[in-house]
Write a protein that holds these residues in place. Structure first.
Motif, PDB file in Angstrom:
ATOM      1  N   VAL A 274       0.864  -1.180   0.000  1.00  0.00           N
ATOM      2  CA  VAL A 274       0.000   0.000   0.000  1.00  0.00           C
ATOM      3  C   VAL A 274       0.905   1.236   0.000  1.00  0.00           C
ATOM      4  O   VAL A 274       2.068   1.164  -0.375  1.00  0.00           O
ATOM      5  N   CYS A 275       0.364   2.385   0.414  1.00  0.00           N
ATOM      6  CA  CYS A 275       1.129   3.618   0.221  1.00  0.00           C
ATOM      7  C   CYS A 275       2.470   3.611   0.958  1.00  0.00           C
ATOM      8  O   CYS A 275       3.458   4.147   0.456  1.00  0.00           O
ATOM      9  N   ARG A 276       2.529   2.998   2.154  1.00  0.00           N
ATOM     10  CA  ARG A 276       3.788   2.994   2.899  1.00  0.00           C
ATOM     11  C   ARG A 276       4.890   2.294   2.119  1.00  0.00           C
ATOM     12  O   ARG A 276       6.020   2.788   2.019  1.00  0.00           O
ATOM     13  N   GLU A 277       4.583   1.136   1.572  1.00  0.00           N
ATOM     14  CA  GLU A 277       5.578   0.371   0.831  1.00  0.00           C
ATOM     15  C   GLU A 277       5.906   1.042  -0.508  1.00  0.00           C
ATOM     16  O   GLU A 277       7.068   1.063  -0.936  1.00  0.00           O
ATOM     17  N   HIS A 278       4.880   1.588  -1.161  1.00  0.00           N
ATOM     18  CA  HIS A 278       5.119   2.326  -2.408  1.00  0.00           C
ATOM     19  C   HIS A 278       6.078   3.488  -2.168  1.00  0.00           C
ATOM     20  O   HIS A 278       7.013   3.709  -2.944  1.00  0.00           O
ATOM     21  N   ALA A 279       5.838   4.250  -1.107  1.00  0.00           N
ATOM     22  CA  ALA A 279       6.672   5.428  -0.834  1.00  0.00           C
ATOM     23  C   ALA A 279       8.111   5.028  -0.536  1.00  0.00           C
ATOM     24  O   ALA A 279       9.056   5.663  -1.028  1.00  0.00           O
ATOM     25  N   LEU A 280       8.300   3.983   0.260  1.00  0.00           N
ATOM     26  CA  LEU A 280       9.656   3.544   0.576  1.00  0.00           C
ATOM     27  C   LEU A 280      10.383   3.061  -0.674  1.00  0.00           C
ATOM     28  O   LEU A 280      11.548   3.414  -0.918  1.00  0.00           O
ATOM     29  N   LEU A 281       9.691   2.251  -1.484  1.00  0.00           N
ATOM     30  CA  LEU A 281      10.363   1.680  -2.648  1.00  0.00           C
ATOM     31  C   LEU A 281      10.679   2.742  -3.698  1.00  0.00           C
ATOM     32  O   LEU A 281      11.795   2.771  -4.243  1.00  0.00           O
TER      33      LEU A 281
ATOM     34  N   GLU B 280      -6.804  10.608   6.493  1.00  0.00           N
ATOM     35  CA  GLU B 280      -5.977   9.421   6.688  1.00  0.00           C
ATOM     36  C   GLU B 280      -4.503   9.797   6.582  1.00  0.00           C
ATOM     37  O   GLU B 280      -4.148  10.893   6.145  1.00  0.00           O
ATOM     38  N   ASN B 281      -3.641   8.866   6.970  1.00  0.00           N
ATOM     39  CA  ASN B 281      -2.200   9.030   6.805  1.00  0.00           C
ATOM     40  C   ASN B 281      -1.794   8.480   5.447  1.00  0.00           C
ATOM     41  O   ASN B 281      -2.378   7.494   4.954  1.00  0.00           O
ATOM     42  N   HIS B 282      -0.772   9.105   4.857  1.00  0.00           N
ATOM     43  CA  HIS B 282      -0.401   8.716   3.501  1.00  0.00           C
ATOM     44  C   HIS B 282       1.085   8.964   3.265  1.00  0.00           C
ATOM     45  O   HIS B 282       1.640   9.961   3.720  1.00  0.00           O
ATOM     46  N   GLY B 283       1.731   8.026   2.555  1.00  0.00           N
ATOM     47  CA  GLY B 283       3.140   8.134   2.225  1.00  0.00           C
ATOM     48  C   GLY B 283       3.352   8.439   0.750  1.00  0.00           C
ATOM     49  O   GLY B 283       2.627   7.924  -0.109  1.00  0.00           O
ATOM     50  N   PHE B 284       4.343   9.267   0.458  1.00  0.00           N
ATOM     51  CA  PHE B 284       4.692   9.625  -0.912  1.00  0.00           C
ATOM     52  C   PHE B 284       6.109  10.183  -0.887  1.00  0.00           C
ATOM     53  O   PHE B 284       6.761  10.188   0.165  1.00  0.00           O
ATOM     54  N   VAL B 285       6.613  10.654  -2.015  1.00  0.00           N
ATOM     55  CA  VAL B 285       7.913  11.322  -2.037  1.00  0.00           C
ATOM     56  C   VAL B 285       7.764  12.679  -2.717  1.00  0.00           C
ATOM     57  O   VAL B 285       6.792  12.924  -3.442  1.00  0.00           O
ATOM     58  N   THR B 286       8.736  13.545  -2.462  1.00  0.00           N
ATOM     59  CA  THR B 286       8.774  14.830  -3.158  1.00  0.00           C
ATOM     60  C   THR B 286      10.093  14.963  -3.894  1.00  0.00           C
ATOM     61  O   THR B 286      11.123  14.423  -3.464  1.00  0.00           O
ATOM     62  N   VAL B 287      10.053  15.672  -5.023  1.00  0.00           N
ATOM     63  CA  VAL B 287      11.259  15.918  -5.826  1.00  0.00           C
ATOM     64  C   VAL B 287      11.328  17.404  -6.148  1.00  0.00           C
ATOM     65  O   VAL B 287      10.310  18.097  -6.207  1.00  0.00           O
ATOM     66  N   GLU B 288      12.542  17.875  -6.368  1.00  0.00           N
ATOM     67  CA  GLU B 288      12.754  19.254  -6.794  1.00  0.00           C
ATOM     68  C   GLU B 288      13.005  19.269  -8.298  1.00  0.00           C
ATOM     69  O   GLU B 288      13.803  18.485  -8.817  1.00  0.00           O
ATOM     70  N   HIS B 289      12.292  20.164  -8.997  1.00  0.00           N
ATOM     71  CA  HIS B 289      12.498  20.281 -10.442  1.00  0.00           C
ATOM     72  C   HIS B 289      12.228  21.711 -10.873  1.00  0.00           C
ATOM     73  O   HIS B 289      11.139  22.253 -10.634  1.00  0.00           O
ATOM     74  N   LYS B 290      13.231  22.322 -11.453  1.00  0.00           N
ATOM     75  CA  LYS B 290      13.134  23.704 -11.945  1.00  0.00           C
ATOM     76  C   LYS B 290      12.639  24.664 -10.863  1.00  0.00           C
ATOM     77  O   LYS B 290      11.765  25.495 -11.090  1.00  0.00           O
ATOM     78  N   GLY B 291      13.213  24.500  -9.679  1.00  0.00           N
ATOM     79  CA  GLY B 291      12.932  25.416  -8.581  1.00  0.00           C
ATOM     80  C   GLY B 291      11.620  25.192  -7.861  1.00  0.00           C
ATOM     81  O   GLY B 291      11.234  25.991  -6.999  1.00  0.00           O
ATOM     82  N   LYS B 292      10.921  24.093  -8.164  1.00  0.00           N
ATOM     83  CA  LYS B 292       9.639  23.813  -7.514  1.00  0.00           C
ATOM     84  C   LYS B 292       9.654  22.414  -6.900  1.00  0.00           C
ATOM     85  O   LYS B 292      10.364  21.527  -7.383  1.00  0.00           O
ATOM     86  N   THR B 293       8.853  22.247  -5.848  1.00  0.00           N
ATOM     87  CA  THR B 293       8.767  20.954  -5.160  1.00  0.00           C
ATOM     88  C   THR B 293       7.489  20.246  -5.586  1.00  0.00           C
ATOM     89  O   THR B 293       6.380  20.754  -5.387  1.00  0.00           O
TER      90      THR B 293
ATOM     91  N   TYR C 198       5.687  11.580   4.893  1.00  0.00           N
ATOM     92  CA  TYR C 198       4.507  10.944   5.495  1.00  0.00           C
ATOM     93  C   TYR C 198       3.632  12.047   6.067  1.00  0.00           C
ATOM     94  O   TYR C 198       4.112  12.913   6.810  1.00  0.00           O
ATOM     95  N   ALA C 199       2.354  12.022   5.724  1.00  0.00           N
ATOM     96  CA  ALA C 199       1.489  13.154   6.042  1.00  0.00           C
ATOM     97  C   ALA C 199       0.076  12.707   6.385  1.00  0.00           C
ATOM     98  O   ALA C 199      -0.345  11.591   6.061  1.00  0.00           O
ATOM     99  N   GLU C 200      -0.645  13.618   7.015  1.00  0.00           N
ATOM    100  CA  GLU C 200      -2.091  13.462   7.200  1.00  0.00           C
ATOM    101  C   GLU C 200      -2.768  14.180   6.038  1.00  0.00           C
ATOM    102  O   GLU C 200      -2.474  15.346   5.759  1.00  0.00           O
ATOM    103  N   ILE C 201      -3.660  13.487   5.353  1.00  0.00           N
ATOM    104  CA  ILE C 201      -4.290  14.057   4.163  1.00  0.00           C
ATOM    105  C   ILE C 201      -5.810  13.948   4.261  1.00  0.00           C
ATOM    106  O   ILE C 201      -6.348  13.200   5.086  1.00  0.00           O
ATOM    107  N   ARG C 202      -6.484  14.701   3.394  1.00  0.00           N
ATOM    108  CA  ARG C 202      -7.945  14.616   3.298  1.00  0.00           C
ATOM    109  C   ARG C 202      -8.326  14.412   1.846  1.00  0.00           C
ATOM    110  O   ARG C 202      -7.806  15.081   0.955  1.00  0.00           O
TER     111      ARG C 202
END
Length: 270
Positions: free
Chosen positions: A147-154, A186-199, A170-174
């Protein structure tokens, strides 16, 4: 599937163990760590690098079902995916094409089953929980379930292998969809990346976040029709936003992690 996974799933199925009620009192420190002086403990829901042999706090302490994770980058199964991601990173394609390919590698190949009520997911997590063991991340890949936890880690690990810096978050989302009659916090996992000065948010599990700006998701209005989108983004009618980024999960990182750093360097040099 490896023998350990068959054994684990068979035991869980045969005994049909019932779920325990879980609260904060259930929390346990990582089972594999005997000398905590050899580890740094990082508290935070946004982490730039989770090295090999780290232990990532699961969700059992927060009414979830996941035991603590062992990041086992040196297993053949994870090495295979790290190498595939590295090759994608070396392609001449543009930034978002690489992101899309690595996201597909996670969602369409490594972790195809994505439901919390999947029998494979329930049995795998229950076996390790009831055995009071931390679970290697590769076990989820071996069963192709997550689920999201494993997706985010991988995806965090694969993007790093591809040379794309990112933060495991890892965040609380609606999420709200009036047509389908749900309003979920709910709680949800994801990643963030920087590209052209934006996150940007990269999310191989929930397409409603994937390819949108972190600042837009953090705003009270969430994602709207005017929100800027990356090429990988899909338009949804759902209202969705990030309420807050958590100060967990805890991550226990080996103080001597040169082996991990050397491993990642070798992927880029070979």
């Amino acid at each position: 599937m490896r023998k350990v996974s068959i054994f684990a799933l068979t035991l869980a199925t045969l005994f049909s163990l019932s779920f325990l009620s879980v609260d904060n009192s259930y929390f346990r420190k990582p089972a594999q760590i005997t000398d905590f002086s050899s580890y740094h403990q990082v508290d935070g829901g946004s982490i730039e690098n989770i090295p090999n042999n780290s232990v990532v706090e699961g969700s059992l302490a927060y009414d979830g079902m996941q035991p603590n994770y062992i990041i086992d980058l040196d297993t053949p199964l994870l090495k295979q995916y790290l190498n595939e991601a590295k090759l994608i990173g070396e392609e001449e394609s543009d930034f978002w094409t690489k992101i899309s390919k690595i996201s597909d590698l996670v969602s369409k190949k490594a972790l195809r089953e994505r439901d919390y009520d999947s029998p494979s997911y329930i049995n795998l997590t229950r076996y390790y929980k009831d055995s009071e063991l931390d679970i290697p991340l590769s076990e989820y890949i071996d069963c192709s379930v997550g689920v999201c936890r494993e997706h985010a880690l991988l995806i965090h690990l694969l993007l790093n292998s591809a040379g794309i810096k990112n933060k495991h978050t890892y965040a609380e989302i609606r999420r709200v969809n009036n047509a389908e009659d749900y309003n979920i916090v709910e709680n949800h996992g994801f990643v963030t990346v920087e590209h052209k000065g934006k996150t940007w948010v990269v999310d191989s599990y929930y397409k409603g976040f994937n390819g949108y700006l972190l600042n837009d998701l953090l705003s009270e209005n969430g994602i709207t029709i005017q929100s800027e989108k990356a090429p990988i983004a899909k338009e949804l009618i759902d209202f969705r936003r990030i309420i807050k980024i958590h100060d967990y999960p805890k991550v226990w990182i080996p103080k001597n992690n040169e082996g991990c750093l050397e491993l990642m360097d070798n992927f880029h040099k070979s």
